[in-house]
Write an enzyme that holds these catalytic residues in place. Structure first.
Site, PDB file in Angstrom:
ATOM      1  N   HIS A  30       0.963  -1.246  -0.083  1.00  0.00           N
ATOM      2  CA  HIS A  30      -0.124   0.465   0.145  1.00  0.00           C
ATOM      3  C   HIS A  30       0.740   1.248   0.058  1.00  0.00           C
ATOM      4  CE1 HIS A  30       1.642   0.688   4.188  1.00  0.00           C
ATOM      5  NE2 HIS A  30       0.891  -0.570   4.591  1.00  0.00           N
TER       6      HIS A  30
ATOM      7  N   GLU B 101      -2.558  -6.912   7.719  1.00  0.00           N
ATOM      8  CA  GLU B 101      -0.757  -6.557   8.183  1.00  0.00           C
ATOM      9  C   GLU B 101      -1.678  -7.929   9.363  1.00  0.00           C
ATOM     10  OE1 GLU B 101       1.985  -6.140   8.665  1.00  0.00           O
ATOM     11  OE2 GLU B 101       2.524  -5.092   8.068  1.00  0.00           O
TER      12      GLU B 101
END
Length: 301
Positions: A92, A167
């Site tokens: 990202h 994550e």
């Protein structure tokens, strides 16, 4: 792709900041190995070889080597072997927490303006790739917004979200500044730094083993669903490192995963994984945001 290169005065080791995965000499009397890793194209030659005409085969699906200036440029790619899945893995874009070193984990932090510009740059890059069949993303905002920008440039594909691409959950470390961890949350910090891969972080955090199982199982499912296709997966620094650990040969380090960096994995029949290129952020060299791409990974994912 066949390339010809006249090597005049060849050093033992030369590095170029560019993009490729593997170049191998075909000359019968000259051995060389060339590999792309962590934003470096490394040339390794036998010593005492000069004025050699060497032909190279470039195995990178996304790059072309120009021997006249040593540059590697992006190249649109065609079909994928029907027995494998090519997965373009993207981290990202930057967040404010990345920029200041605050632990994100699974807290839902948005992209900042730099991160949005990085996402635009990687979307433009991937729009030149042929035959992208699907785009998958973590459901966290920083990944999903990056994926949506890529999808808009790649024919308006729908982004498929998967929580298993999130994550690592960092437990009591989430929301805290990295440089304060040892003082403010010593027990969680010790678990985070532990060499034991099965140690969970206090406060509901995952162990590295749990992260590995979650992320690699997810990518395996995606690979099996898209044999013979090229797909994009947008995820996070810690998650992407686990994918590297599954695919890499022993002893290779993933390095710091750059914001909006592009890595290419191939998953083949028989659960065989390979890395075709790793951690390339050359698309940011055309912007003002390259330095920002290097922030945040080791401390906040």
């Amino acid at each position: 792709m066949l390339l010809l290169c006249i090597c005049n005065s060849v050093p033992t080791l030369t590095q170029y900041s560019c993009f490729s995965s593997s170049l191998t000499s075909k000359s019968p009397n000259y051995y060389s190995h060339y590999y792309y890793y962590n934003s470096k194209l490394t040339f390794k030659h036998k010593p005492h070889q000069t004025n050699t005409l060497t032909s190279f085969t470039c195995f990178s699906p996304m790059a072309a080597f120009n021997p006249s200036d040593g540059n590697v440029t992006q190249k649109g790619s065609g079909s994928v072997d029907p027995d494998c899945t090519q997965i373009i893995v993207v981290r990202h874009g930057e967040t404010d927490w990345n920029a200041i070193g605050k632990m994100q984990g699974q807290l839902d932090v948005e992209l900042n303006e730099v991160g949005r510009q990085q996402a635009v740059a990687v979307a433009e890059r991937l729009s030149k790739e042929a035959n992208i069949s699907a785009i998958y993303s973590s459901d966290l905002k920083r990944a999903l917004e990056t994926a949506e920008m890529i999808a808009a440039k790649c024919g308006g594909l729908e982004v498929i979200t998967d929580k298993d691409l999130r994550e690592r959950h960092l437990g009591d470390l989430q929301g805290r500044l990295y440089h304060e961890l040892a003082r403010v949350t010593p027990k969680a910090h010790a678990s985070f730094k532990s060499s034991r891969t099965d140690e969970e972080i206090p406060g509901g955090g995952e162990s590295r083993d749990q992260l590995y199982q979650r992320c690699t199982s997810c990518l395996k499912r995606i690979g099996e669903a898209h044999r013979g296709q090229r797909v994009v997966v947008v995820s996070h620094g810690g998650a992407i490192r686990t994918l590297h650990n599954r695919a890499a040969t022993k002893g290779q380090s993933p390095g710091k995963i750059l914001n909006t960096s592009v890595s290419v994995l191939e998953l083949s029949e028989g659960d065989l994984w390979s890395i075709k290129s790793w951690n390339d952020a050359s698309h940011l060299k055309q912007t003002d945001f390259l330095e920002s791409a290097f922030g945040g990974d080791s401390s906040s994912g």
